[in-house]
Design a protein around this motif. Structure first.
Motif, short mmCIF file in Angstrom:
data_model
loop_
_atom_site.label_atom_id
_atom_site.label_comp_id
_atom_site.label_asym_id
_atom_site.label_seq_id
_atom_site.Cartn_x
_atom_site.Cartn_y
_atom_site.Cartn_z
N TYR A 297 -7.80 -30.14 -41.71
CA TYR A 297 -7.70 -29.14 -42.76
C TYR A 297 -8.53 -29.59 -43.97
O TYR A 297 -8.10 -30.43 -44.76
N ALA B 45 -2.63 -26.03 -44.69
CA ALA B 45 -4.05 -25.74 -44.48
C ALA B 45 -4.66 -24.99 -45.66
O ALA B 45 -5.79 -25.29 -46.07
N SER C 81 -6.71 -31.46 -47.43
CA SER C 81 -5.30 -31.09 -47.46
C SER C 81 -4.41 -32.32 -47.55
O SER C 81 -3.46 -32.36 -48.35
N LEU D 196 -8.83 -23.62 -46.93
CA LEU D 196 -9.05 -22.88 -45.70
C LEU D 196 -9.62 -21.49 -45.96
O LEU D 196 -10.56 -21.05 -45.29
#
Length: 314
Positions: free
Chosen positions: A61, A26, A66, A31
């Motif tokens: 994510y 993540a 991601s 993030l």
């Protein structure tokens, strides 16, 4: 949906045994802040070099970012060296944020998109992602679709991932899961999953992947402005984290080392995910995870009321 050639479909490698530590991907999906693409790729490579070969990602994510970055890293990695874990339940990539999607066709659509972003033709592990408000649909539609893909060899194992241990336990009771991913509910700071989820998984042979073992940052560096489960930390929780740190310091054990090692003491826990956004961060955490922890330290934590007396320790 793309899949492996028919003659190879039954030979998809199962993800067991999983490595003791895996990379939570993540953070490289921005993030916590923007991550340079080259740094993201180097982070994945550093994790693999250190033996953290379980790469856990998800469409949710970074709206697919991601997965794309893990895919970029995989371009120069032997696919058989790693276990790829992704998730279904939320459709992304349309600019409107994730939307719940737990039907059979949604599963196929989601995994097809994940295959393109990751550049793979099968998955070692697929979780249903945060189905807290969609348990019936997950049991009736999402997981049967994944079971079919598991039978076909497109998916090696199936699971569910949540922050809440109670609905996870319900899914274990109701469905045929291979593994669950529980984030933040079985950590050195707090062990509520010990009451239901972990013993149930041990009884049924369901592997547990422990994530969020720093409780989103508090156990990495306890301080008043540290995040706790992605929110400001309450005073009582901070006080408990500082007390745990003080016990660790007396034994010369870094708090992060204890936090990384603790979940593996339970027989149901098969792997611990470590999130990281830089090669240095993942290398440092994995080195700390090898730090010796005296048995007496766990005993002192119990005596001080800082660790559930029923929690197994490494």
């Amino acid at each position: 949906m793309a899949s492996r050639p028919e003659e190879l479909r039954t030979t998809t490698p199962a993800p067991w045994p999983l490595p003791r530590f895996g990379l939570g991907c993540a953070p490289i999906g921005d993030l916590y802040g923007s991550v340079d693409p080259g740094t993201a790729v180097a982070t994945v490579h550093a994790a693999i070099a250190k033996g953290a070969t379980l790469l856990d990602t998800a469409p949710k994510y970074g709206d697919g970012l991601s997965e794309r970055r893990v895919g970029d890293a995989l371009a120069s990695v032997d696919r058989e060296r790693v276990q790829i874990s992704t998730k279904v339940g939320w459709l992304v990539g349309e600019g409107n944020g994730p939307s719940p999607a737990f039907g059979r066709d949604d599963v196929l659509r989601s995994l097809e998109s994940s295959m393109r972003r990751l550049g793979v033709d099968h998955f070692d592990l697929v979780h249903v992602h945060d189905p807290d408000d969609h348990l019936d649909e997950t049991a009736r539609h999402t997981l049967p679709a994944l079971i079919r893909l598991r039978e076909e060899g497109v998916v090696g194992a199936i699971g569910a991932g949540m922050n809440n241990h109670v609905p996870l336990a319900e899914l274990v009771r109701r469905t045929d899961l291979d593994v669950v991913l529980v984030a933040g509910r079985y950590t050195l700071l707090e062990q509520p999953a010990l009451a239901d989820l972990l013993p149930l998984c041990a009884e049924r042979g369901v592997g547990v992947i422990a994530a969020g073992v720093f409780n989103s940052g508090l156990l990495a560096n306890p301080r008043p402005d540290a995040p706790y489960n992605y929110h400001p930390v309450p005073d009582a929780v901070l006080e408990r984290a500082l007390a745990i740190r003080d016990v660790c310091v007396r034994y010369g054990v870094p708090l992060r080392a204890a936090a990384l090692r603790f979940p593996l003491g339970h027989p149901a826990v098969v792997s611990v995910l470590v999130g990281a956004a830089t090669p240095e961060e993942i290398a440092d955490n994995l080195d700390l995870a090898r730090h010796p922890v005296p048995t007496e330290m766990w005993a002192d934590l119990r005596t001080a009321g800082l660790l559930d007396p029923l929690a197994p320790v490494p």
